[in-house]
Design an enzyme around this catalytic site. Structure first.
Site, PDB file in Angstrom:
ATOM      1  N   LYS A  16      39.642  31.251  -4.544  1.00  0.00           N
ATOM      2  CA  LYS A  16      40.724  31.827  -4.260  1.00  0.00           C
ATOM      3  C   LYS A  16      41.347  30.811  -3.064  1.00  0.00           C
ATOM      4  O   LYS A  16      42.723  30.619  -3.314  1.00  0.00           O
ATOM      5  CB  LYS A  16      40.597  33.198  -3.386  1.00  0.00           C
ATOM      6  CG  LYS A  16      39.901  34.235  -4.156  1.00  0.00           C
ATOM      7  CD  LYS A  16      40.041  35.408  -3.441  1.00  0.00           C
ATOM      8  CE  LYS A  16      39.168  35.508  -2.100  1.00  0.00           C
ATOM      9  NZ  LYS A  16      37.690  35.457  -2.138  1.00  0.00           N
ATOM     10  N   ARG A  91      40.413  44.228   1.547  1.00  0.00           N
ATOM     11  CA  ARG A  91      39.111  44.240   0.883  1.00  0.00           C
ATOM     12  C   ARG A  91      38.317  45.791   0.792  1.00  0.00           C
ATOM     13  O   ARG A  91      37.343  45.765   0.204  1.00  0.00           O
ATOM     14  CB  ARG A  91      38.381  43.490   1.684  1.00  0.00           C
ATOM     15  CG  ARG A  91      37.830  41.782   1.232  1.00  0.00           C
ATOM     16  CD  ARG A  91      36.821  41.577   2.627  1.00  0.00           C
ATOM     17  NE  ARG A  91      36.304  40.413   1.980  1.00  0.00           N
ATOM     18  CZ  ARG A  91      36.372  39.267   2.470  1.00  0.00           C
ATOM     19  NH1 ARG A  91      37.558  38.763   2.891  1.00  0.00           N
ATOM     20  NH2 ARG A  91      35.508  38.120   2.125  1.00  0.00           N
ATOM     21  N   ARG A 130      27.878  24.884  -0.277  1.00  0.00           N
ATOM     22  CA  ARG A 130      28.979  24.416   0.304  1.00  0.00           C
ATOM     23  C   ARG A 130      28.680  23.933   1.600  1.00  0.00           C
ATOM     24  O   ARG A 130      27.814  24.521   2.178  1.00  0.00           O
ATOM     25  CB  ARG A 130      29.889  25.674   0.538  1.00  0.00           C
ATOM     26  CG  ARG A 130      31.082  25.597   0.934  1.00  0.00           C
ATOM     27  CD  ARG A 130      32.220  26.650   0.398  1.00  0.00           C
ATOM     28  NE  ARG A 130      31.960  28.038   0.952  1.00  0.00           N
ATOM     29  CZ  ARG A 130      32.601  28.894   0.538  1.00  0.00           C
ATOM     30  NH1 ARG A 130      33.563  28.975  -0.202  1.00  0.00           N
ATOM     31  NH2 ARG A 130      32.506  30.147   1.201  1.00  0.00           N
ATOM     32  N   ARG A 163      27.833  27.311   6.822  1.00  0.00           N
ATOM     33  CA  ARG A 163      28.388  28.285   7.623  1.00  0.00           C
ATOM     34  C   ARG A 163      27.268  29.542   7.479  1.00  0.00           C
ATOM     35  O   ARG A 163      26.471  29.658   6.361  1.00  0.00           O
ATOM     36  CB  ARG A 163      29.381  28.899   6.749  1.00  0.00           C
ATOM     37  CG  ARG A 163      30.849  28.642   7.483  1.00  0.00           C
ATOM     38  CD  ARG A 163      32.028  29.044   6.674  1.00  0.00           C
ATOM     39  NE  ARG A 163      32.037  30.142   6.110  1.00  0.00           N
ATOM     40  CZ  ARG A 163      32.903  30.803   5.137  1.00  0.00           C
ATOM     41  NH1 ARG A 163      33.800  29.913   4.706  1.00  0.00           N
ATOM     42  NH2 ARG A 163      32.809  32.014   4.730  1.00  0.00           N
ATOM     43  N   ARG A 174      27.119  39.598   0.689  1.00  0.00           N
ATOM     44  CA  ARG A 174      28.604  39.693   0.438  1.00  0.00           C
ATOM     45  C   ARG A 174      29.002  40.015  -0.888  1.00  0.00           C
ATOM     46  O   ARG A 174      29.995  40.750  -1.032  1.00  0.00           O
ATOM     47  CB  ARG A 174      28.867  38.149   0.797  1.00  0.00           C
ATOM     48  CG  ARG A 174      28.834  37.979   2.438  1.00  0.00           C
ATOM     49  CD  ARG A 174      29.216  36.527   2.675  1.00  0.00           C
ATOM     50  NE  ARG A 174      30.601  35.904   2.334  1.00  0.00           N
ATOM     51  CZ  ARG A 174      30.848  34.777   2.287  1.00  0.00           C
ATOM     52  NH1 ARG A 174      29.899  33.609   2.424  1.00  0.00           N
ATOM     53  NH2 ARG A 174      31.873  34.221   2.123  1.00  0.00           N
TER      54      ARG A 174
HETATM   55  P1  AMP Z   1      35.786  35.040   3.940  1.00  0.00           P
HETATM   56  O1  AMP Z   1      35.926  33.798   4.539  1.00  0.00           O
HETATM   57  O2  AMP Z   1      37.267  35.614   3.299  1.00  0.00           O
HETATM   58  O3  AMP Z   1      34.611  35.176   2.784  1.00  0.00           O
HETATM   59  O4  AMP Z   1      35.411  36.103   5.052  1.00  0.00           O
HETATM   60  C1  AMP Z   1      34.244  35.939   5.712  1.00  0.00           C
HETATM   61  C2  AMP Z   1      33.835  37.116   6.417  1.00  0.00           C
HETATM   62  O5  AMP Z   1      34.878  37.768   7.303  1.00  0.00           O
HETATM   63  C3  AMP Z   1      33.609  38.267   5.526  1.00  0.00           C
HETATM   64  O6  AMP Z   1      32.205  38.289   5.105  1.00  0.00           O
HETATM   65  C4  AMP Z   1      33.949  39.453   6.283  1.00  0.00           C
HETATM   66  O7  AMP Z   1      32.807  39.648   7.453  1.00  0.00           O
HETATM   67  C5  AMP Z   1      35.022  39.156   7.388  1.00  0.00           C
HETATM   68  N1  AMP Z   1      36.357  39.677   6.639  1.00  0.00           N
HETATM   69  C6  AMP Z   1      37.224  38.597   6.216  1.00  0.00           C
HETATM   70  N2  AMP Z   1      38.181  39.427   5.905  1.00  0.00           N
HETATM   71  C7  AMP Z   1      38.028  40.514   5.841  1.00  0.00           C
HETATM   72  C8  AMP Z   1      38.626  42.041   5.682  1.00  0.00           C
HETATM   73  N3  AMP Z   1      39.932  41.988   4.939  1.00  0.00           N
HETATM   74  N4  AMP Z   1      38.157  42.895   5.840  1.00  0.00           N
HETATM   75  C9  AMP Z   1      36.814  42.997   6.352  1.00  0.00           C
HETATM   76  N5  AMP Z   1      36.126  41.929   6.652  1.00  0.00           N
HETATM   77  C10 AMP Z   1      36.511  40.717   6.524  1.00  0.00           C
END
Ligand code: AMP
Length: 224
Positions: A16, A91, A130, A163, A174
Site C-alpha cells: 500500500k 482499520r 524488511r 522494526r 498483525r
Molecule cells: P502500519 O504501519 O500501518 O502497519 O501500522 C503500524 C501499527 O500502528 C499497527 O500495527 C497498529 O498497532 C497501529 N495502527 C496504525 N493505524 C491504525 C489504525 N487505523 N487503527 C488502529 N491502530 C493503527
C-alpha cells in the site's frame, strides 16, 4: 470527481505504502498514513505515542477513539489540491463510520477504496525481510531490495534495523488482527460500490499501471 479521495486497503506488507508514494508522484495529493503518524508520536515520546506503543509492539490495534481523534485533526488541516490518500486507516468498521461522518462534515466524499490483495505467506516473507535505516527512514528488503552493503543504508551508511512490529511473531498477530478487524471493510466498501481490487503479487509498476487505469476510468465515468 474534482478531487481524488482514496483509501488503500490491504494486509500489512501488501504494498500500500509503495503504491501511495507512486500516486503522490502523479497527483498533488496528501498522504496520510496512521502508522507513520503513530511512529512519529512514539519517537517524540508524546503521551499519545507512549500509549500507542503498548499496542503497536504487540501487533494490536491502537484503540479506535485515539485514532479517530488523530485523523479528524489531520483531515481538517490537510490541504492538497487533488485530494488525499489514506494508508492504514480505517482499520475497523467503527473507524470507517467515523470517517464517513467526518468527510460529510467537511463536504467531501470518497472516490474509491483500492484493495491490494496478497496471500498471508507472501506477507510474512515480505515483512520479515524488511529493514529500515535508523537515520533516513529508507526501507530495504534483505532479498527483494537489498542495500549495497549488508546491514547498512546506501545513503549514509547508517545501520539498518528491523522494526519491532516486523518480527515474525508480531507479523502473524498483525495478520490475524487484519483478518478479524479490517477485512470486514472489504464488504463494507463493496456494498457502497467503492471497492476496486488489485493483484498485489504483480510488480509494483504493474499494480501502479492498473491503479492509474482504474482512476482514469472513474474520472471518465464522472464526465458522462
Ligand atoms: P502500519 O504501519 O500501518 O502497519 O501500522 C503500524 C501499527 O500502528 C499497527 O500495527 C497498529 O498497532 C497501529 N495502527 C496504525 N493505524 C491504525 C489504525 N487505523 N487503527 C488502529 N491502530 C493503527
Amino acid at each position: 470527481m474534482s478531487e481524488l479521495n482514496l483509501i488503500f486497503l490491504g494486509a500489512p506488507g501488501s504494498g500500500k505504502g509503495t503504491q501511495a508514494q507512486r500516486l503522490m508522484d502523479d497527483f498533488d495529493i496528501a498522504y496520510i498514513a496512521t502508522g507513520d503518524m503513530l511512529r512519529e508520536e512514539v519517537a517524540q515520546g508524546t503521551p499519545l505515542g507512549t500509549k500507542a506503543k503498548l499496542f503497536m509492539d504487540k501487533g494490536d490495534l491502537v484503540p479506535d477513539d485515539v485514532i479517530i481523534a488523530m485523523i479528524a485533526e489531520k483531515l481538517s488541516k490537510t490541504e492538497a489540491h487533488d485530494g488525499f490518500i489514506l494508508d492504514g486507516f480505517p482499520r475497523t468498521i467503527a473507524q470507517a463510520d467515523a470517517l464517513s461522518q467526518q468527510l460529510t462534515a467537511l463536504g467531501k466524499e470518497l472516490s474509491a477504496v483500492l484493495l491490494i490483495e496478497v496471500s498471508d505467506d507472501e506477507v510474512v516473507r515480505r515483512i520479515s525481510g524488511r529493514r529500515v535505516s535508523a537515520t533516513t527512514g529508507r526501507v530495504y528488503h534483505v532479498d527483494l531490495d537489498p542495500p549495497k552493503h549488508e546491514g547498512r543504508c546506501d545513503v549514509d551508511g547508517a545501520r539498518l534495523l528491523q522494526r519491532d512490529d516486523d518480527k515474525p511473531e508480531t507479523v502473524k498477530k498483525r495478520l490475524s488482527v487484519y483478518h478479524q478487524q479490517t477485512a470486514p471493510l472489504i464488504s463494507y466498501y463493496g456494498e457502497r460500490d467503492l471497492l476496486r481490487r488489485f493483484d498485489g503479487t504483480r510488480s509494483p509498476t504493474e499494480v501502479h499501471d492498473h491503479v492509474r487505469a482504474t482512476l482514469a476510468t472513474l474520472r471518465l465515468e464522472e464526465l458522462l
